[in-house]
Structure formats: structure tokens, C-alpha cells
Motif scaffolding. Sequence first.
Motif, PDB file in Angstrom:
ATOM      1  N   SER A 137      10.748  -1.990  -2.646  1.00 41.34           N
ATOM      2  CA  SER A 137      11.268  -1.382  -3.869  1.00 41.34           C
ATOM      3  C   SER A 137      10.244  -1.368  -4.992  1.00 41.34           C
ATOM      4  O   SER A 137       9.449  -2.302  -5.145  1.00 41.34           O
ATOM      5  CB  SER A 137      12.519  -2.150  -4.328  1.00 41.34           C
ATOM      6  N   ASP A 138      10.277  -0.320  -5.800  1.00 40.76           N
ATOM      7  CA  ASP A 138       9.422  -0.235  -6.979  1.00 40.76           C
ATOM      8  C   ASP A 138       9.748  -1.319  -7.994  1.00 40.76           C
ATOM      9  O   ASP A 138       8.932  -1.658  -8.842  1.00 40.76           O
ATOM     10  CB  ASP A 138       9.584   1.143  -7.649  1.00 40.76           C
ATOM     11  N   GLU A 139      10.977  -1.852  -7.919  1.00 39.07           N
ATOM     12  CA  GLU A 139      11.402  -2.868  -8.879  1.00 39.07           C
ATOM     13  C   GLU A 139      10.782  -4.232  -8.585  1.00 39.07           C
ATOM     14  O   GLU A 139      10.757  -5.110  -9.443  1.00 39.07           O
ATOM     15  CB  GLU A 139      12.931  -3.008  -8.851  1.00 39.07           C
ATOM     16  N   ASN A 140      10.259  -4.426  -7.382  1.00 40.01           N
ATOM     17  CA  ASN A 140       9.719  -5.718  -6.983  1.00 40.01           C
ATOM     18  C   ASN A 140       8.428  -6.016  -7.757  1.00 40.01           C
ATOM     19  O   ASN A 140       7.532  -5.183  -7.821  1.00 40.01           O
ATOM     20  CB  ASN A 140       9.425  -5.722  -5.485  1.00 40.01           C
ATOM     21  N   ASP A 141       8.328  -7.214  -8.343  1.00 38.98           N
ATOM     22  CA  ASP A 141       7.134  -7.556  -9.115  1.00 38.98           C
ATOM     23  C   ASP A 141       6.690  -8.989  -8.852  1.00 38.98           C
ATOM     24  O   ASP A 141       6.302  -9.719  -9.761  1.00 38.98           O
ATOM     25  CB  ASP A 141       7.375  -7.343 -10.607  1.00 38.98           C
ATOM     26  N   ILE A 142       6.760  -9.403  -7.604  1.00 37.23           N
ATOM     27  CA  ILE A 142       6.288 -10.730  -7.220  1.00 37.23           C
ATOM     28  C   ILE A 142       4.768 -10.681  -7.059  1.00 37.23           C
ATOM     29  O   ILE A 142       4.226  -9.771  -6.428  1.00 37.23           O
ATOM     30  CB  ILE A 142       6.941 -11.196  -5.904  1.00 37.23           C
ATOM     31  N   ILE A 143       4.080 -11.655  -7.658  1.00 39.23           N
ATOM     32  CA  ILE A 143       2.621 -11.700  -7.532  1.00 39.23           C
ATOM     33  C   ILE A 143       2.262 -12.302  -6.174  1.00 39.23           C
ATOM     34  O   ILE A 143       2.790 -13.345  -5.783  1.00 39.23           O
ATOM     35  CB  ILE A 143       1.996 -12.550  -8.651  1.00 39.23           C
ATOM     36  N   SER A 144       1.354 -11.642  -5.452  1.00 40.22           N
ATOM     37  CA  SER A 144       0.940 -12.133  -4.147  1.00 40.22           C
ATOM     38  C   SER A 144      -0.459 -11.623  -3.828  1.00 40.22           C
ATOM     39  O   SER A 144      -0.900 -10.599  -4.365  1.00 40.22           O
ATOM     40  CB  SER A 144       1.909 -11.662  -3.051  1.00 40.22           C
ATOM     41  N   VAL A 145      -1.142 -12.320  -2.941  1.00 42.03           N
ATOM     42  CA  VAL A 145      -2.464 -11.859  -2.504  1.00 42.03           C
ATOM     43  C   VAL A 145      -2.360 -10.510  -1.789  1.00 42.03           C
ATOM     44  O   VAL A 145      -3.133  -9.594  -2.084  1.00 42.03           O
ATOM     45  CB  VAL A 145      -3.155 -12.909  -1.613  1.00 42.03           C
ATOM     46  N   PRO A 146      -1.392 -10.335  -0.862  1.00 43.10           N
ATOM     47  CA  PRO A 146      -1.249  -9.011  -0.242  1.00 43.10           C
ATOM     48  C   PRO A 146      -0.909  -7.912  -1.255  1.00 43.10           C
ATOM     49  O   PRO A 146      -1.227  -6.747  -1.029  1.00 43.10           O
ATOM     50  CB  PRO A 146      -0.091  -9.213   0.748  1.00 43.10           C
ATOM     51  N   ARG A 190       0.831  -1.210   0.000  1.00 43.44           N
ATOM     52  CA  ARG A 190       0.000   0.000   0.000  1.00 43.44           C
ATOM     53  C   ARG A 190       0.867   1.263   0.000  1.00 43.44           C
ATOM     54  O   ARG A 190       0.439   2.318  -0.470  1.00 43.44           O
ATOM     55  CB  ARG A 190      -0.918   0.012   1.219  1.00 43.44           C
ATOM     56  N   HIS A 191       2.078   1.145   0.573  1.00 40.43           N
ATOM     57  CA  HIS A 191       2.978   2.299   0.675  1.00 40.43           C
ATOM     58  C   HIS A 191       4.263   2.043  -0.113  1.00 40.43           C
ATOM     59  O   HIS A 191       5.337   2.484   0.294  1.00 40.43           O
ATOM     60  CB  HIS A 191       3.303   2.571   2.146  1.00 40.43           C
ATOM     61  N   ARG A 192       4.119   1.335  -1.237  1.00 39.61           N
ATOM     62  CA  ARG A 192       5.285   0.990  -2.053  1.00 39.61           C
ATOM     63  C   ARG A 192       6.085   2.252  -2.394  1.00 39.61           C
ATOM     64  O   ARG A 192       5.540   3.279  -2.807  1.00 39.61           O
ATOM     65  CB  ARG A 192       4.835   0.300  -3.334  1.00 39.61           C
ATOM     66  N   GLY A 193       7.408   2.154  -2.222  1.00 36.71           N
ATOM     67  CA  GLY A 193       8.285   3.283  -2.515  1.00 36.71           C
ATOM     68  C   GLY A 193       8.445   4.244  -1.357  1.00 36.71           C
ATOM     69  O   GLY A 193       9.238   5.183  -1.427  1.00 36.71           O
TER      70      GLY A 193
END
Length: 324
Positions: free
Chosen positions: A60-69, A13-16
Amino acid sequence: MSTKDSILELLERHRGENISGERIAGILSVSRNAVWKSIKELQKDGYDIVAVTNKGYCLSDENDIISVPGIKPFLSEACRPCAEKIRIYRSLESTNKTAKEMAVSGAEHGTVIISDCQTGGKGRYARKFFSPSGGLYMSIILRPEAIRFSNPTAVTAFAAVSVCESIECVFRKTPEIKWVNDIFIGGKKVCGILTEAVTDFESGCLEWVVIGIGINVRIRTEDFPPELRGSAASLCPDKKIPGARNRLSAEIINRILGLKAPPDEAAILEKYKNRLMILGKPVTVIQSSEEFRATVAGIDSAAHLIVKKENGETVSLTSGEIRI
């Protein structure tokens, strides 16, 4: 929800942004030590979480793992309960195969299966569907009492429009549809949709529908097989969009499962027609062993393609393929 998942949802919710351990502990009513342990677990799972002294933790903004959260913050209020029915896998043979097995076992309407990659993904006519890590592969189980479509064949049109609108929302690109189930951008395929259904033999009533969606999100051009490089593309192969696959997953779920009233099928078919990349254009129609040239005139109320043959005859296609 576990402490780890709750922390991940908060970071998503507060990515970055930096969030202090003290603030996280206060929001979730857990100890600072529990926060630290969960952060370490998430980092082991592959999440790029930066810890900065006196500032806190930042996903990190670079993170792109798919998850329910990761998906949950982008779900609409109506679809928030859907988070409990999302199943995510690192790898599956096919999300549609798993979804069909779950449907047979009684899985609820709105169950969503997502995988980072597929080892045996298939499209129409059991053709192989290139499904490496970096794409979004999802299947959604629909029950007839909930989808309320008068014409089951309109479900594919509904799914195609929903995917187009979701891509437009997240990536600010304008997708087009190639009948019956392919999504194109800039003349190249970025998505395939496969709708499968089962009907009760005795009653003839529809038991369930599985919508399978495969989208090239961040697959690099050089990673496509040579035979696909000229015809396939990704939504963002080089440019990172924070949480792109989680956001795209949520947008699709919102549109497909968030209906509050019976679907306006006429409006859906009008949107579908307006996105057809072949409307008014000459195509080659392929049906079994027959091929003929025709011009696309539109679609009918069942999402069948209406074409005009070179001899002037107008026909409605209920099956087959077209080649531009």
C-alpha cells in the motif's frame, strides 16, 4: 538477504502495483509457498500488503515503515553498498549516542543508524529534541580519510545543504537554513542537525565525525508539545507521500556518502549561504551571558557567521546562537 527482505525490496520497487506470487517466486527463485509465508511475516510486522485473487500482492502507498529494503531501491549506484551498513531500530535513546558508541568500537565509515523514534534525543547544548514516531532520526559515521574536508566545521554546512536538497527532491519544498544547524520551511523548523567529532589527544588528528539529523516528516501539529506548535512543523503531516521516510533517508545517504571526488568546499559554502534565511537581516546574537543586536553579512570559509554590530564592528561567530 533473507527471502522476506528480498520480497519486501521487490514490493517497494513496485509500490502500488500488483505482483503475482508466481512472478515473485520466479524472480527470486523460491517456491510459491516461501513467498506466501514471507508475505504473512511482513504483514505481522505491520506492512500493509493487500492480496488480491488473480492479481497478486501489493504494498500500500499508505505504508511508511522504515526498512533497509525500503531504502535500497532509492540508493544511487555508488551508494548501493551502503545498504549493508544501515542499522534500523524501532526506538533508541539517541541515534547519535548509538553512533558514537559504534564509532568508538571501530564502526566503518558510512555506517548509518536510523530510528523510528528517540526517547532521549538531544540537540545543541544538550537540549531535548522532540523525537516521536513519525519523524526521521538518523546518524551517519564519517571517517576523516573518507570525508576529505580540509575544514571539519564545513561538515555541518555540507550536511545542512545535503538535507535541504534531499527535502526538495522528495517533497518539492524549498527549505532554508538558520545558522548554524536548523532547517526551516515557511518560517517553522522542520529539522535539526547535530555534528559531533572526536580528536586524538596526542596527534590532534580527527578520528571520526557523527552527523545527527532529526526531521519532522509526518508528525501532526496537534502532536507537538504546546510550546513547539508555533515554531515547529512537519514536511507532510496530513498528506501521505508513498515511502516518504525511506526515500528521504536514501536521498540524504546519496548526497552525504556518494561523493566521488574531494568535496568542493567553496561551492558547498556558497549553497549554504544562498539558503540562509537570515542573510542581510537583523538578529540577536547570544554568546554565553552576552547578547547584542547585529545584521547578518554572510559566512566565511569555515562556515562561521559574519555579522555587523550596531556600532559598525564586524565579527565572525565561531559559536553561540542567533534569535530572529
